[in-house]
Design a protein around this motif. Structure first.
Motif, PDB file in Angstrom:
ATOM      1  N   ASP B 413       0.762  -1.107  -0.007  1.00 42.84           N
ATOM      2  CA  ASP B 413       0.067  -0.072  -0.104  1.00 42.84           C
ATOM      3  C   ASP B 413       0.968   1.338  -0.030  1.00 42.84           C
ATOM      4  OD1 ASP B 413      -3.056   0.579   1.241  1.00 42.84           O
ATOM      5  OD2 ASP B 413      -1.660   2.065   0.867  1.00 42.84           O
ATOM      6  N   ARG B 414       0.849   2.162  -0.941  1.00 40.99           N
ATOM      7  CA  ARG B 414       1.712   3.391  -1.060  1.00 40.99           C
ATOM      8  C   ARG B 414       1.497   4.234   0.008  1.00 40.99           C
ATOM      9  NH1 ARG B 414       3.766   3.335  -6.413  1.00 40.99           N
ATOM     10  NH2 ARG B 414       3.024   1.299  -7.236  1.00 40.99           N
ATOM     11  N   ILE B 415       0.345   4.331   0.336  1.00 40.33           N
ATOM     12  CA  ILE B 415      -0.043   5.203   1.632  1.00 40.33           C
ATOM     13  C   ILE B 415       0.610   4.747   2.778  1.00 40.33           C
ATOM     14  CG2 ILE B 415      -1.977   6.456   2.897  1.00 40.33           C
ATOM     15  CD1 ILE B 415      -3.377   6.617   0.313  1.00 40.33           C
ATOM     16  N   ALA B 416       0.294   3.432   2.962  1.00 39.92           N
ATOM     17  CA  ALA B 416       1.006   3.113   4.206  1.00 39.92           C
ATOM     18  C   ALA B 416       2.562   3.098   4.081  1.00 39.92           C
ATOM     19  CB  ALA B 416       0.686   1.552   4.388  1.00 39.92           C
ATOM     20  N   PHE B 417       3.117   2.926   3.011  1.00 39.45           N
ATOM     21  CA  PHE B 417       4.499   2.952   2.719  1.00 39.45           C
ATOM     22  C   PHE B 417       5.006   4.447   3.018  1.00 39.45           C
ATOM     23  CE2 PHE B 417       8.372   3.839   0.202  1.00 39.45           C
ATOM     24  CZ  PHE B 417       9.209   2.905   0.876  1.00 39.45           C
ATOM     25  N   SER B 418       4.200   5.450   2.584  1.00 37.10           N
ATOM     26  CA  SER B 418       4.350   7.038   2.797  1.00 37.10           C
ATOM     27  C   SER B 418       4.380   7.078   4.204  1.00 37.10           C
ATOM     28  CB  SER B 418       3.795   7.899   2.185  1.00 37.10           C
ATOM     29  OG  SER B 418       2.190   7.747   2.081  1.00 37.10           O
ATOM     30  N   GLY B 419       3.498   6.496   5.059  1.00 37.40           N
ATOM     31  CA  GLY B 419       3.379   6.494   6.553  1.00 37.40           C
ATOM     32  C   GLY B 419       4.484   6.320   7.100  1.00 37.40           C
ATOM     33  N   MET B 420       5.025   5.007   6.586  1.00 39.36           N
ATOM     34  CA  MET B 420       6.267   4.448   7.373  1.00 39.36           C
ATOM     35  C   MET B 420       7.463   5.268   7.088  1.00 39.36           C
ATOM     36  SD  MET B 420       7.664   0.677   6.790  1.00 39.36           S
ATOM     37  CE  MET B 420       6.657  -0.388   7.475  1.00 39.36           C
ATOM     38  N   VAL B 421       7.571   5.923   5.647  1.00 37.72           N
ATOM     39  CA  VAL B 421       8.861   6.804   5.536  1.00 37.72           C
ATOM     40  C   VAL B 421       8.653   8.021   6.494  1.00 37.72           C
ATOM     41  CG1 VAL B 421       9.865   8.218   3.784  1.00 37.72           C
ATOM     42  CG2 VAL B 421       8.992   5.981   2.974  1.00 37.72           C
ATOM     43  N   THR B 422       7.558   8.665   6.507  1.00 38.96           N
ATOM     44  CA  THR B 422       7.278   9.946   7.320  1.00 38.96           C
ATOM     45  C   THR B 422       7.374   9.467   8.705  1.00 38.96           C
ATOM     46  OG1 THR B 422       5.402  10.405   5.788  1.00 38.96           O
ATOM     47  CG2 THR B 422       5.686  11.993   7.622  1.00 38.96           C
ATOM     48  N   GLY B 423       6.996   8.653   9.304  1.00 36.20           N
ATOM     49  CA  GLY B 423       7.321   8.363  10.647  1.00 36.20           C
ATOM     50  C   GLY B 423       8.699   7.951  11.016  1.00 36.20           C
ATOM     51  N   SER B 424       9.432   7.360  10.171  1.00 36.52           N
ATOM     52  CA  SER B 424      10.796   7.092  10.313  1.00 36.52           C
ATOM     53  C   SER B 424      11.413   8.540  10.299  1.00 36.52           C
ATOM     54  CB  SER B 424      11.578   6.233   9.200  1.00 36.52           C
ATOM     55  OG  SER B 424      10.929   5.042   8.960  1.00 36.52           O
ATOM     56  N   LEU B 425      11.485   9.348   9.351  1.00 39.95           N
ATOM     57  CA  LEU B 425      12.062  10.538   9.292  1.00 39.95           C
ATOM     58  C   LEU B 425      11.710  11.472  10.254  1.00 39.95           C
ATOM     59  CD1 LEU B 425      11.858  11.274   5.333  1.00 39.95           C
ATOM     60  CD2 LEU B 425      13.698  10.313   6.540  1.00 39.95           C
ATOM     61  N   HIS B 426      10.773  11.297  10.955  1.00 37.30           N
ATOM     62  CA  HIS B 426       9.975  12.093  12.165  1.00 37.30           C
ATOM     63  C   HIS B 426      10.812  11.640  13.203  1.00 37.30           C
ATOM     64  CE1 HIS B 426       6.980  14.255  14.364  1.00 37.30           C
ATOM     65  NE2 HIS B 426       6.878  13.144  15.083  1.00 37.30           N
ATOM     66  N   LEU B 427      11.022  10.340  13.538  1.00 43.98           N
ATOM     67  CA  LEU B 427      11.635   9.863  14.760  1.00 43.98           C
ATOM     68  C   LEU B 427      12.988  10.296  14.650  1.00 43.98           C
ATOM     69  CD1 LEU B 427       9.752   6.895  15.875  1.00 43.98           C
ATOM     70  CD2 LEU B 427       9.610   9.306  16.610  1.00 43.98           C
ATOM     71  N   LEU B 428      13.371  10.107  13.277  1.00 41.91           N
ATOM     72  CA  LEU B 428      15.040  10.380  13.075  1.00 41.91           C
ATOM     73  C   LEU B 428      15.379  11.754  13.360  1.00 41.91           C
ATOM     74  CD1 LEU B 428      17.472   8.584  12.082  1.00 41.91           C
ATOM     75  CD2 LEU B 428      16.800   9.205  10.138  1.00 41.91           C
ATOM     76  N   GLY B 429      14.464  12.697  12.960  1.00 45.14           N
ATOM     77  CA  GLY B 429      14.932  14.167  13.246  1.00 45.14           C
ATOM     78  C   GLY B 429      15.423  14.635  11.915  1.00 45.14           C
ATOM     79  N   VAL B 430      14.416  14.475  10.574  1.00 45.89           N
ATOM     80  CA  VAL B 430      14.848  15.516   9.466  1.00 45.89           C
ATOM     81  C   VAL B 430      13.944  16.481   9.445  1.00 45.89           C
ATOM     82  CG1 VAL B 430      14.606  15.041   7.151  1.00 45.89           C
ATOM     83  CG2 VAL B 430      15.381  13.253   8.504  1.00 45.89           C
ATOM     84  N   PRO B 431      14.711  17.817   9.049  1.00 45.37           N
ATOM     85  CA  PRO B 431      14.008  19.083   9.256  1.00 45.37           C
ATOM     86  C   PRO B 431      12.557  19.346   9.099  1.00 45.37           C
ATOM     87  CG  PRO B 431      16.178  19.224   8.629  1.00 45.37           C
ATOM     88  CD  PRO B 431      15.917  17.785   8.644  1.00 45.37           C
ATOM     89  N   PRO B 432      11.688  19.360   7.888  1.00 40.11           N
ATOM     90  CA  PRO B 432      10.355  19.889   8.104  1.00 40.11           C
ATOM     91  C   PRO B 432       9.559  19.052   9.013  1.00 40.11           C
ATOM     92  CG  PRO B 432      10.661  18.501   6.132  1.00 40.11           C
ATOM     93  CD  PRO B 432      12.032  18.653   6.548  1.00 40.11           C
ATOM     94  N   LEU B 433       9.920  18.001   9.501  1.00 42.11           N
ATOM     95  CA  LEU B 433       8.987  17.358  10.399  1.00 42.11           C
ATOM     96  C   LEU B 433       9.382  17.688  11.791  1.00 42.11           C
ATOM     97  CD1 LEU B 433       9.606  13.839   8.677  1.00 42.11           C
ATOM     98  CD2 LEU B 433       7.430  15.284   8.520  1.00 42.11           C
TER      99      LEU B 433
END
Lengths: 142, 548
Positions: B413-433
């Motif tokens: 599922d592409r939306i679930a995949f983008s959720g996974m990417v957003t969540g990872s970047l968010h917890l990792l600490g990537v700027p706009p998030l």
């Protein structure tokens, strides 16, 4: 009872409770059998509950001959009330212990049911064999 | 009596009532749709009421106090809701609401037992809200037990799976011992101070007077020693709840074995109880200036309070690194996310431990603001990751990421995949998030308080965690190369989209300049001397009004 005798019993109770707590902690952490862990858990919480009751018993604050927190003379005189306040047992820890006992009963009932379930599923209640079975199990889905 | 306060304070009780009504309703109604609606309705009500509480407490600018049964404060139980408690309660209710909406789809696999599942979720939420709202240390113990019991049962929900049962009993036995230890701490505090009310305890620990105006007879030195013992014991329990090293061992077994929406709740909000309780003890009851600060350990030139906080800080740093390291070697996707939770809890504890006596007040406020912001970001990010991973687990039928790589043609599922990417970047600490900005604030607090090595730990842990997140994303990426074959679930997608928005929004709000003033207000109402005073004043006022 003589005050010295009462103080001696009180102090030995505290020593006994400390030993009890230590032994039950050993039981919870080191015994492999889940049933024995549960028994140790009840001993642990009961030791702490007894400690709470002792806190309410006035001897620990240096009072002598505590009395029940009940007004026996109706109507009470001012002098009677101040004497009661100075010597009565504190009832609050008993209320706390009552609550704590009910809660630990619920937790224990759940953990006992869980242990029984584990016995049905795996045929053992030994924490070491359970850990072995766990290590051998593959990663599953939902 | 204030009707709004009554509604807010009855929320935990209402949820517990809703939970216990469910098994009885089950005797009459057996439709899964009804149970879904029932759970979504009550968790929705809780989300609305707790969010409204935040607005109300924000507007009145001091803690909201509700006396249960109308007893004046030091005698009866009170609910005392300050801004931090209100925000964390609203966070809890929102995450549980989203996970419940997701469950309406997810629970198809255990349709016959779904009533029990929702009973436990509602009970868990009742306990959590009670923990955040209560102003009484013994009531906190009761609420922690309610939360813990519901969590043990939810971990063991797949009752035919030995791993789940084993994880639950390990969590349960040591957890029951840990809460008993907190009970001992409560008894010791009662023995030394003669009260259970948090505001009264704060007053007694600071000024040695009671809410009723009488002087405390005990010596300061005795009080400081007994409070140190009580604080050390209760901190042990809170560290168990928040999974801080060496008490972290249960979390990576327990959280992944629960059903996925429950993993999201456990990892996102249940661990916050440990953080909130620690915060209450160190920022309010034994805030700087209490008896604990007056007694110093001679050879170390530290006050007793600082000594305990340094221990918490070092354990937090170890947890942060350890969680990140163990995250890298996992094959199981949910286990990887559980280790990420451990790492973030360590980070949050490092931030909490900044409130030393030697640190100036504005920096303590900054540290608390950073802790609250990071807790919010972690809760949204972690539940987003678990819920997106749940969609992939549903498609592939396995949690093993190595096997995901081999399943190229399955489709994802592409939306679930983008959720996974957003969540990872968010917890990792990537700027706009949002995650970047909360880590930035934590870093500022570490450096401003003169502890740059903590900032180093943060950077190192993030760098190690990067490897794990790359592994997660590259394992899921081959799946979405093919179009999805299984049926797409609108409810799951809806919750994931909302959570993505909740991860992006704090970052945008931060850049727009809304976040820092808001966080400053939230944190200064708890962490400043003025805030501690306001906490006591609220109880004093109620005591005056209610005493005849």
């Amino acid at each position: 009872m003589m005050p010295d005798m009462a103080r001696f019993v009180y102090n030995s109770l505290i020593v006994i409770l400390v030993f009890n707590t230590a032994i039950s902690l050993y039981g919870i952490l080191a015994r492999p059998s889940l049933v024995k862990k549960l028994i140790a858990l009840t001993i642990f919480s009961d030791s702490l509950n007894s400690f709470a009751i002792l806190v309410g018993y006035r001897l620990c604050k240096g009072f002598e001959q505590p009395v029940p927190p009940i007004v026996t003379r109706i109507p009470p005189t001012q002098e009677h009330i101040s004497k009661l306040i100075a010597t009565a047992v504190d009832p609050l820890p008993q209320a706390l212990v009552l609550t704590a006992i009910v809660i630990s009963l619920a937790v224990l009932a759940f953990l006992a049911a869980l242990t029984l379930r584990i016995y049905y599923v795996s045929g053992t209640t030994d924490a070491r064999s359970l850990a072995l079975m766990r290590a051998r199990a593959a990663v599953e889905g939902e | 009596m204030d009707l709004e306060a009554l509604v807010i304070a009855s929320m935990p009780l209402v949820l517990a009532g809703a939970a216990f009504a469910l098994p009885m309703i089950r005797l009459a109604i057996r439709s899964k749709e009804f149970f879904d609606l029932y759970a979504v309705f009550w968790t929705g009500i809780a989300a609305i009421v707790t969010s409204y509480t935040v607005i109300k407490v924000w507007n009145i600018g001091k803690p909201l106090l509700y006396t249960l049964g109308g007893w004046p404060p030091p005698l009866g139980i009170v609910y005392e809701i300050d801004l931090v408690g209100a925000v964390l309660a609203a966070l809890t209710a929102i995450v549980i609401f989203l996970a419940t909406v997701y469950s309406a789809w997810f629970a198809y696999r255990f349709e016959k037992r779904v009533a029990w599942y929702y009973t436990l979720i509602l009970l868990l939420e009742a306990g959590l809200l009670g923990c955040m709202y209560t102003g009484d240390i013994f009531n906190l113990f009761v609420m922690i037990e309610v939360t813990a019991l519901a969590s043990y049962a939810l971990v063991a929900f797949y009752r035919d799976r030995l791993i789940a049962l084993e994880a639950s009993i390990k969590y349960g036995i040591i957890g029951a011992a840990a809460t008993s230890v907190y009970f001992l701490a409560v008894v010791i505090l009662y023995l030394s101070y003669g009260t259970l009310n948090m505001a009264d305890l704060t007053l007694r620990a600071h000024e040695l007077t009671t809410l009723l105006g009488t002087k405390l007879g005990t010596e300061v030195y005795t009080l400081a020693l007994s409070s140190t013992i009580a604080l050390a014991l209760s901190l042990w329990t809170f560290m168990y709840l928040a999974a801080i090293f060496p008490n972290h061992f249960w979390l990576p077994d327990a959280h992944p074995e629960a059903p996925t929406p429950i993993s999201a709740i456990l990892s996102g909000v249940v661990v916050n109880v440990g953080i909130y309780a620690t915060l209450r003890f160190f920022y309010t009851i034994f805030s700087p200036g209490s008896v604990l600060s007056t007694v110093t350990i001679g050879s170390l030139a530290l006050s007793l309070r600082d000594f305990i906080l340094y221990v918490a800080m070092i354990l937090g740093a170890i947890t942060c690194i350890l969680g990140a390291l163990l995250m890298v070697v996992q094959r199981d996707v949910k286990r990887l996310l559980a280790y990420s939770t451990i790492s973030h809890m360590g980070l949050i504890f490092m931030g909490l431990a900044i409130c030393l006596d030697t640190v100036a007040e504005p920096i303590r406020v900054l540290a608390l603001a950073a802790v609250v912001f990071h807790t919010i970001n972690h809760a949204f990010g972690k539940s987003l990751l678990f819920l997106s991973a749940g969609v992939f687990i549903d498609i592939t039928g396995t949690r093993d990421m190595e096997r995901w790589r081999e399943m190229k043609g399955v489709g994802g599922d592409r939306i679930a995949f983008s959720g996974m990417v957003t969540g990872s970047l968010h917890l990792l600490g990537v700027p706009p998030l949002g995650g970047f900005f909360s880590k930035l604030m934590l870093m500022q607090a570490f450096i401003a308080s003169g502890k740059p090595w903590l900032a180093l730990v943060l950077v190192a842990a993030s760098a190690i965690a990067l490897i794990a997140y790359i592994k997660l994303i590259t394992s899921a990426a081959p799946l979405i190369s093919a179009p999805q074959t299984t049926k797409r679930s609108p409810l799951a997608i809806l919750t994931i989209v909302i959570l993505i928005a909740l991860c992006v929004a704090p970052g945008i709000a931060y850049v727009a300049g809304y976040v820092i003033p808001a966080l400053q207000k939230i944190a200064s109402l708890t962490a400043s001397t003025h805030g501690v005073r306001a906490y006591i004043e609220a109880a004093l006022h109620a005591a005056e009004v209610l005493t005849p």
